[in-house]
Design a protein around this motif. Structure first.
Motif, PDB file in Angstrom:
ATOM      1  N   LYS A   1     -46.064 -19.062 -12.835  1.00  0.00           N
ATOM      2  CA  LYS A   1     -44.660 -18.750 -13.086  1.00  0.00           C
ATOM      3  C   LYS A   1     -44.025 -19.885 -13.882  1.00  0.00           C
ATOM      4  O   LYS A   1     -44.465 -21.027 -13.785  1.00  0.00           O
ATOM      5  CB  LYS A   1     -43.887 -18.600 -11.767  1.00  0.00           C
ATOM      6  CG  LYS A   1     -44.377 -17.486 -10.879  1.00  0.00           C
ATOM      7  CD  LYS A   1     -43.880 -16.148 -11.376  1.00  0.00           C
ATOM      8  CE  LYS A   1     -44.385 -14.999 -10.561  1.00  0.00           C
ATOM      9  NZ  LYS A   1     -43.625 -14.630  -9.417  1.00  0.00           N
ATOM     10  N   GLU A   2     -43.004 -19.544 -14.628  1.00  0.00           N
ATOM     11  CA  GLU A   2     -42.244 -20.553 -15.356  1.00  0.00           C
ATOM     12  C   GLU A   2     -40.816 -20.536 -14.856  1.00  0.00           C
ATOM     13  O   GLU A   2     -40.311 -19.503 -14.408  1.00  0.00           O
ATOM     14  CB  GLU A   2     -42.329 -20.357 -16.865  1.00  0.00           C
ATOM     15  CG  GLU A   2     -41.762 -19.077 -17.380  1.00  0.00           C
ATOM     16  CD  GLU A   2     -42.752 -17.915 -17.445  1.00  0.00           C
ATOM     17  OE1 GLU A   2     -42.297 -16.841 -17.841  1.00  0.00           O
ATOM     18  OE2 GLU A   2     -43.933 -18.049 -17.104  1.00  0.00           O
ATOM     19  N   LEU A   3     -40.189 -21.692 -14.924  1.00  0.00           N
ATOM     20  CA  LEU A   3     -38.825 -21.858 -14.432  1.00  0.00           C
ATOM     21  C   LEU A   3     -38.079 -22.738 -15.426  1.00  0.00           C
ATOM     22  O   LEU A   3     -38.575 -23.787 -15.826  1.00  0.00           O
ATOM     23  CB  LEU A   3     -38.869 -22.524 -13.055  1.00  0.00           C
ATOM     24  CG  LEU A   3     -37.559 -22.737 -12.324  1.00  0.00           C
ATOM     25  CD1 LEU A   3     -36.914 -21.405 -11.975  1.00  0.00           C
ATOM     26  CD2 LEU A   3     -37.822 -23.527 -11.037  1.00  0.00           C
ATOM     27  N   PHE A   4     -36.875 -22.291 -15.815  1.00  0.00           N
ATOM     28  CA  PHE A   4     -36.057 -23.027 -16.754  1.00  0.00           C
ATOM     29  C   PHE A   4     -34.860 -23.632 -16.011  1.00  0.00           C
ATOM     30  O   PHE A   4     -34.410 -23.056 -15.026  1.00  0.00           O
ATOM     31  CB  PHE A   4     -35.567 -22.112 -17.876  1.00  0.00           C
ATOM     32  CG  PHE A   4     -36.675 -21.606 -18.734  1.00  0.00           C
ATOM     33  CD1 PHE A   4     -37.071 -22.287 -19.868  1.00  0.00           C
ATOM     34  CD2 PHE A   4     -37.336 -20.429 -18.393  1.00  0.00           C
ATOM     35  CE1 PHE A   4     -38.103 -21.813 -20.658  1.00  0.00           C
ATOM     36  CE2 PHE A   4     -38.379 -19.938 -19.182  1.00  0.00           C
ATOM     37  CZ  PHE A   4     -38.754 -20.646 -20.305  1.00  0.00           C
ATOM     38  N   PRO A   5     -34.338 -24.750 -16.478  1.00  0.00           N
ATOM     39  CA  PRO A   5     -33.172 -25.361 -15.808  1.00  0.00           C
ATOM     40  C   PRO A   5     -32.005 -24.391 -15.642  1.00  0.00           C
ATOM     41  O   PRO A   5     -31.285 -24.456 -14.653  1.00  0.00           O
ATOM     42  CB  PRO A   5     -32.802 -26.532 -16.710  1.00  0.00           C
ATOM     43  CG  PRO A   5     -34.061 -26.888 -17.405  1.00  0.00           C
ATOM     44  CD  PRO A   5     -34.788 -25.566 -17.600  1.00  0.00           C
ATOM     45  N   THR A   6     -31.843 -23.477 -16.572  1.00  0.00           N
ATOM     46  CA  THR A   6     -30.743 -22.517 -16.492  1.00  0.00           C
ATOM     47  C   THR A   6     -30.965 -21.475 -15.392  1.00  0.00           C
ATOM     48  O   THR A   6     -30.042 -20.776 -15.014  1.00  0.00           O
ATOM     49  CB  THR A   6     -30.564 -21.781 -17.833  1.00  0.00           C
ATOM     50  OG1 THR A   6     -31.807 -21.177 -18.194  1.00  0.00           O
ATOM     51  CG2 THR A   6     -30.106 -22.733 -18.923  1.00  0.00           C
ATOM     52  N   ASP A   7     -32.191 -21.394 -14.844  1.00  0.00           N
ATOM     53  CA  ASP A   7     -32.484 -20.465 -13.747  1.00  0.00           C
ATOM     54  C   ASP A   7     -32.093 -21.043 -12.396  1.00  0.00           C
ATOM     55  O   ASP A   7     -32.131 -20.344 -11.387  1.00  0.00           O
ATOM     56  CB  ASP A   7     -33.987 -20.143 -13.699  1.00  0.00           C
ATOM     57  CG  ASP A   7     -34.462 -19.417 -14.939  1.00  0.00           C
ATOM     58  OD1 ASP A   7     -33.627 -18.773 -15.612  1.00  0.00           O
ATOM     59  OD2 ASP A   7     -35.666 -19.492 -15.225  1.00  0.00           O
ATOM     60  N   SER A   8     -31.690 -22.302 -12.368  1.00  0.00           N
ATOM     61  CA  SER A   8     -31.380 -22.970 -11.121  1.00  0.00           C
ATOM     62  C   SER A   8     -30.177 -22.327 -10.439  1.00  0.00           C
ATOM     63  O   SER A   8     -29.212 -21.926 -11.091  1.00  0.00           O
ATOM     64  CB  SER A   8     -31.082 -24.452 -11.387  1.00  0.00           C
ATOM     65  OG  SER A   8     -30.695 -25.087 -10.211  1.00  0.00           O
ATOM     66  N   VAL A   9     -30.238 -22.262  -9.120  1.00  0.00           N
ATOM     67  CA  VAL A   9     -29.135 -21.666  -8.360  1.00  0.00           C
ATOM     68  C   VAL A   9     -28.416 -22.714  -7.512  1.00  0.00           C
ATOM     69  O   VAL A   9     -27.781 -22.391  -6.524  1.00  0.00           O
ATOM     70  CB  VAL A   9     -29.628 -20.518  -7.446  1.00  0.00           C
ATOM     71  CG1 VAL A   9     -30.076 -19.353  -8.282  1.00  0.00           C
ATOM     72  CG2 VAL A   9     -30.715 -21.002  -6.518  1.00  0.00           C
ATOM     73  N   TYR A  10     -28.490 -23.966  -7.890  1.00  0.00           N
ATOM     74  CA  TYR A  10     -27.832 -25.047  -7.151  1.00  0.00           C
ATOM     75  C   TYR A  10     -26.338 -24.867  -7.187  1.00  0.00           C
ATOM     76  O   TYR A  10     -25.737 -24.577  -8.149  1.00  0.00           O
ATOM     77  CB  TYR A  10     -28.174 -26.427  -7.744  1.00  0.00           C
ATOM     78  CG  TYR A  10     -29.616 -26.778  -7.614  1.00  0.00           C
ATOM     79  CD1 TYR A  10     -30.126 -27.207  -6.405  1.00  0.00           C
ATOM     80  CD2 TYR A  10     -30.467 -26.685  -8.706  1.00  0.00           C
ATOM     81  CE1 TYR A  10     -31.459 -27.548  -6.289  1.00  0.00           C
ATOM     82  CE2 TYR A  10     -31.798 -27.019  -8.583  1.00  0.00           C
ATOM     83  CZ  TYR A  10     -32.295 -27.451  -7.371  1.00  0.00           C
ATOM     84  OH  TYR A  10     -33.600 -27.785  -7.255  1.00  0.00           O
TER      85      TYR A  10
END
Length: 66
Positions: A57-66
């Protein structure tokens, strides 16, 4: 050098999707066998092994839910 089959799968995925001469790969241990990828334009993403789905899987900083 990769240590196991999961890290090998992550590295193989990266090699198949990127020009290795145009990126920097760093260990990113907050995710399973995670690698942080930085490009020369300041972009970044994380790639990791998802044990629930058995896939990369890939994850981008914009996908963060913080």
């Amino acid at each position: 050098m990769t240590n196991n089959q999961y890290e090998s799968k992550v590295m193989e995925w990266i090699k198949n999707h990127f020009d290795l001469s145009a990126i920097v790969i760093e260990d990113f241990s907050v995710l399973p066998y995670g690698k942080r990828i930085l490009d020369m334009e300041g972009g970044e993403m994380a790639v990791f092994y998802d044990f629930f789905t058995g896939s990369i899987k890939e994850l981008f900083p914009t996908d963060s839910v913080y």
